[in-house]
Design an enzyme around this catalytic site. Sequence first.
Site, PDB file in Angstrom:
ATOM      1  N   HIS A 368      44.708 104.096  62.002  1.00  0.00           N
ATOM      2  CA  HIS A 368      43.782 103.696  60.945  1.00  0.00           C
ATOM      3  C   HIS A 368      43.020 102.444  61.343  1.00  0.00           C
ATOM      4  CE1 HIS A 368      42.735 102.109  56.832  1.00  0.00           C
ATOM      5  NE2 HIS A 368      42.477 103.386  56.627  1.00  0.00           N
ATOM      6  N   CYS A 369      43.702 101.494  61.973  1.00  0.00           N
ATOM      7  CA  CYS A 369      43.070 100.232  62.355  1.00  0.00           C
ATOM      8  C   CYS A 369      41.925 100.425  63.337  1.00  0.00           C
ATOM      9  CB  CYS A 369      44.098  99.295  63.000  1.00  0.00           C
ATOM     10  SG  CYS A 369      45.423  98.757  61.907  1.00  0.00           S
ATOM     11  N   ARG A 370      41.979 101.485  64.151  1.00  0.00           N
ATOM     12  CA  ARG A 370      41.044 101.631  65.261  1.00  0.00           C
ATOM     13  C   ARG A 370      39.981 102.700  65.012  1.00  0.00           C
ATOM     14  NH1 ARG A 370      45.641 101.380  70.120  1.00  0.00           N
ATOM     15  NH2 ARG A 370      47.006  99.898  69.027  1.00  0.00           N
TER      16      ARG A 370
END
Length: 687
Positions: A368-370
Amino acid sequence: MTTKSKTHSLAINLIRMKKNILLILSLVFVITLQLGAQDIPKWKKMHYLSEEEMYLPNENSKNFVPTDPPASPVRMVAEYEQMQSVLVRYPFGLPLSLMIEMSQDCGVTTIVNSSGQQTVVSSIYQSSGANMDNIDFIIAPTDSWWTRDYGPWFVIDGNDEFGVCDFPYNRPRPNDDEIPVEVAEHLDINLFGMPLEHTGGNWMCSGIQQGASTTLVYTENPGMTHGEVQDMVDDYLGITEYHVLQDPLDDYIEHIDCWGKFLGPSKVLIGQVPMSDNRYEDFEAVADYFANTISDWGVPYEVFRVFTPGRSQTTPYTNSLILNNKVFVPLTGNQNDAAAIEVYETAMPGYEIHGILYNDWFNTDALHCRTRGIADIGMLKIKHTPLLGEVQLQDEYTISAIIKNYNGSTLYADSLLLYYQFNGGEFESVLMTQSLGYSYSANIPYAEEGTVVGYYIHAADESGRSANHPYIGAPDPHEFTVVQMFPGLEVSPDTLMFLTADQCVEGQKVKIYPDDDTDVTIENINLEGFDEFYWYSEPLVSFPYNLAAADSLILTVYIGLPTDYEGELLQDTMFIDCTGGDHEVLIMLDEDIISAVPETEHSTRISSVYPNPFENLCNIRLDLDKDRDIRIDILDVKGSYVAAITSGHMSKGEHLLQWDASALPAGIYYITLSGEGHTEAIRVLKR
């Protein structure tokens, strides 16, 4: 030893020497950090800051430009809405196979730092089997791969225009902080600047009116009160209910996507740790909070739990990506991977759940972060607040929705369908009809008490887009259970037959009373049409009307004999809406009465109403053939009494009356005349 062997040996020694030097420098750096840790502000140690970033001055030197908020009402697009692309950055920090999979049915927009790098990445995609029709690029410098944290937030403003909401990124990375600007230019849409320091990893929203973050948002905006933060997200994002929660993770990052995720407007996924974990109570408190919070759909959040103890091996299961009808879940080879996939399959039936095994996921930095979804700026959107839980037994259930397509193409009229099922049976469909503007509705027919009704709404347009509500449609429909929650009414009689002209003028009575010893609230009484049929109650009532248990309400129904009858008006239906269900009274008119009406107009009549439409004052002109007792009243569009214009004896001739409607809202009204063998009603419109 040959010259070649000597050269090879020298190279090996140089590599070893370089490694030793790097190791020594690393140790010195670690010792330096430990010795100077007391002097480094906490905010500089978050989310994998580089050494250079750690020692940047504590001033925000970004080029962020605040703007006025979007035109109201504004709505932020949620992750689980339709996306046209997903934003990633090269070098990826993601397995290449993931980009290839995403490109098969969705765009992949890659940030590269130059046209030369674009050529390299394009070649990588092509040779790996990507769908190149879905690949595009943004050329811009970046500092990191965390597109979730610094990427754009998408909003739709009050003019139905898409835009990007930018914000000061909470890291000292000026190139990353400019990416929302680059995306807005790339898509040629509006750009708004919200002066609230934030990060995408610490944000989730329902796509309607609710959002959530950890208290990090307060920490990073010390000059603002909590109320001012709420006002900010309301003005720029349309978030009227902002859930700001204590972080249960007990880690430096304090990002909500490390332990929680909205899966839909009324579903949330929360991490879970064992009871022996010192964070157990904190995680349970967050789960309980959502379980006792009313979602935008009017029901408490349905809370799903996924085991995320962290430690080694990592378990970053809430750090997943929802991309249209697919969900990509980060896996690490942990023994809990299979259980995490099962949780998603249970919570999101109908979605394709893809586990993404990768060696470089962390508990606080995963898939999700990337990645960052790019909203479909031409989306076909269905807005609907569903019937859920227990619903009062009714004759039918009206389902209404706003259906908009932002691409400008035409909706397929035969695609606007309401699908419904009873007790998990086969779906049946009924066509939705347009009522006003973008509003459409259809009815689910009668279902007896105890029936579980499932339904969803479908639409398609000429752009090739289709949409469902809920998003996934049939595999996970809206559901409600039919129950008898409120006392009902008895209506006697339930059919009125008008056989003579005298009955039309004098009216017939309908008695309404509770069916048991409990008060009943009557929400409204109306007719399908008001050109010829109307009613009065004595005493006069306004709605909602509380009918006491031992009381009754008497209505007198009149019919204005139509002078221009062409065989279309023989019956009508009176609808009595109450908390205990709807009731109908059938009104029938003997056609022999119609045939006996002279072809010429009655000599006592409303000769004209002007202006029509009108603003505040309406003139009513009467022609009387002789002295008569007459009555003129005003009804609203629901058939409810509004005002009396005159009542009593009037002399022969022409009369001009005036109705002052300045205190009433705009809408449709009916001017009714009754007296000595004649009734009529004229429809007027107040602007």
